[in-house]
Design a protein around this motif. Structure first.
Motif, short mmCIF file in Angstrom:
data_model
loop_
_atom_site.label_atom_id
_atom_site.label_comp_id
_atom_site.label_asym_id
_atom_site.label_seq_id
_atom_site.Cartn_x
_atom_site.Cartn_y
_atom_site.Cartn_z
N ILE A 1 0.78 -1.19 0.02
CA ILE A 1 0.15 -0.06 0.13
C ILE A 1 0.93 1.12 -0.05
O ILE A 1 0.93 2.24 -0.63
N GLU B 1 -8.60 -2.63 8.71
CA GLU B 1 -9.35 -3.26 7.76
C GLU B 1 -8.91 -3.49 6.17
O GLU B 1 -8.76 -4.60 5.71
N SER B 2 -8.45 -2.40 5.96
CA SER B 2 -7.77 -2.01 4.44
C SER B 2 -6.35 -3.25 4.47
O SER B 2 -6.40 -3.84 3.53
N GLN C 1 -6.06 -6.33 1.84
CA GLN C 1 -4.82 -6.42 1.07
C GLN C 1 -3.87 -7.71 1.56
O GLN C 1 -3.32 -8.48 0.72
N ASP D 1 -16.57 -7.64 4.57
CA ASP D 1 -14.69 -7.83 4.58
C ASP D 1 -14.40 -9.28 5.26
O ASP D 1 -13.71 -9.82 4.45
#
Ligand code: DC
Length: 226
Positions: A47, A93-94, A98, A176
């Motif tokens: 990221i 969460e991201s 990923q 998610d």
């Protein structure tokens, strides 16, 4: 209890693996090996570099030049990515999504395999993840698979994020978690599944302390016959 046991704990997100593994490692004075943190640290670097989870070449290249280190100090685990302490930054969460996406890629799994095996080789380790008993440590002394009902897992994950100060919606956590489950269980390499010879423990209605007691009683019982 034999000092150098290698104990693996696999299972899906929200089943209570981290809490149980940490407690168990503390109780036995063993090292806690959180392998999800390694995938999360690599996801963090992806990221940071603006690499999408579909950029296979870019991620393979990143794997070759990124140094991920796990440090255990007095029961606290620190994760370093290229020297940067990312311990607290990798729990969002991201990063979860990923990490799940890139963990399906062969170069990612290959890059992290030797770190994990090195960390576990001397025993005295509680290793937690998705492929501990199947791929990384198939010869482990004891293998456990932690399960919990879907609603309970979503509730736990939501509570964990809220406690961390993440104002995430329950419905989004549900979405998610279900997506991550699908990805982790259906990927071609090292999918999440119950390892051969593993004890399945359902934690839906049991506290983390209760699960640890169950695990310890399984180990004690079996060791009496060794
Ligand atoms: O356990 P965790 O939620 O921190 O793991 C994050 C992601 O990393 C998980 O969705 C899949 C991947 N992972 C993996 O593929 N293999 C492991 N042994 C540990 C984690």
């Amino acid at each position: 209890m034999k000092k150098s046991l290698l104990i693996t704990i696999d299972g899906p997100a929200g089943a209570g693996k981290s809490t149980v593994s940490r407690l168990l490692a503390n109780k036995l004075s063993y090292t806690y090996l959180d392998t999800g943190a390694l995938y999360r640290a690599l996801a963090y670097r992806c990221i940071q570099e603006g690499l999408s989870a579909t950029d296979k070449g870019g991620i393979a290249n990143l794997c070759q030049r990124t140094g991920i280190v796990l440090q255990n100090k007095e029961g606290f685990l620190k994760v370093l990515a290229d020297g940067e302490d990312v311990t607290d930054k990798i729990r969002t969460e991201s990063i979860s999504l990923q990490a799940s996406a890139i963990s399906a890629m062969p170069p990612v799994r290959a890059a992290l395999l030797s770190i994990q095996r090195e960390a576990g080789k001397a025993g005295g380790v509680v290793a937690e993840g998705r492929d501990m008993g199947t791929i990384v440590f198939p010869e482990a002394d004891f293998k456990f698979f932690l399960e919990a009902g879907m609603n309970e897992r979503i509730k736990r994950r939501h509570r964990e994020l809220v406690i961390r100060g993440d104002a995430v919606q329950y419905q989004n956590v549900k979405r998610d978690l279900m997506m991550r489950d699908r990805q982790d269980r259906e990927r071609e390499i090292a999918p999440l599944k119950v390892p051969e010879g593993a004890f399945i423990v359902d934690s839906t209605h049991v506290s983390a302390e209760g699960v640890v007691e169950t695990i310890l009683s399984v180990i004690r019982k079996r060791q009496a016959f060794l």
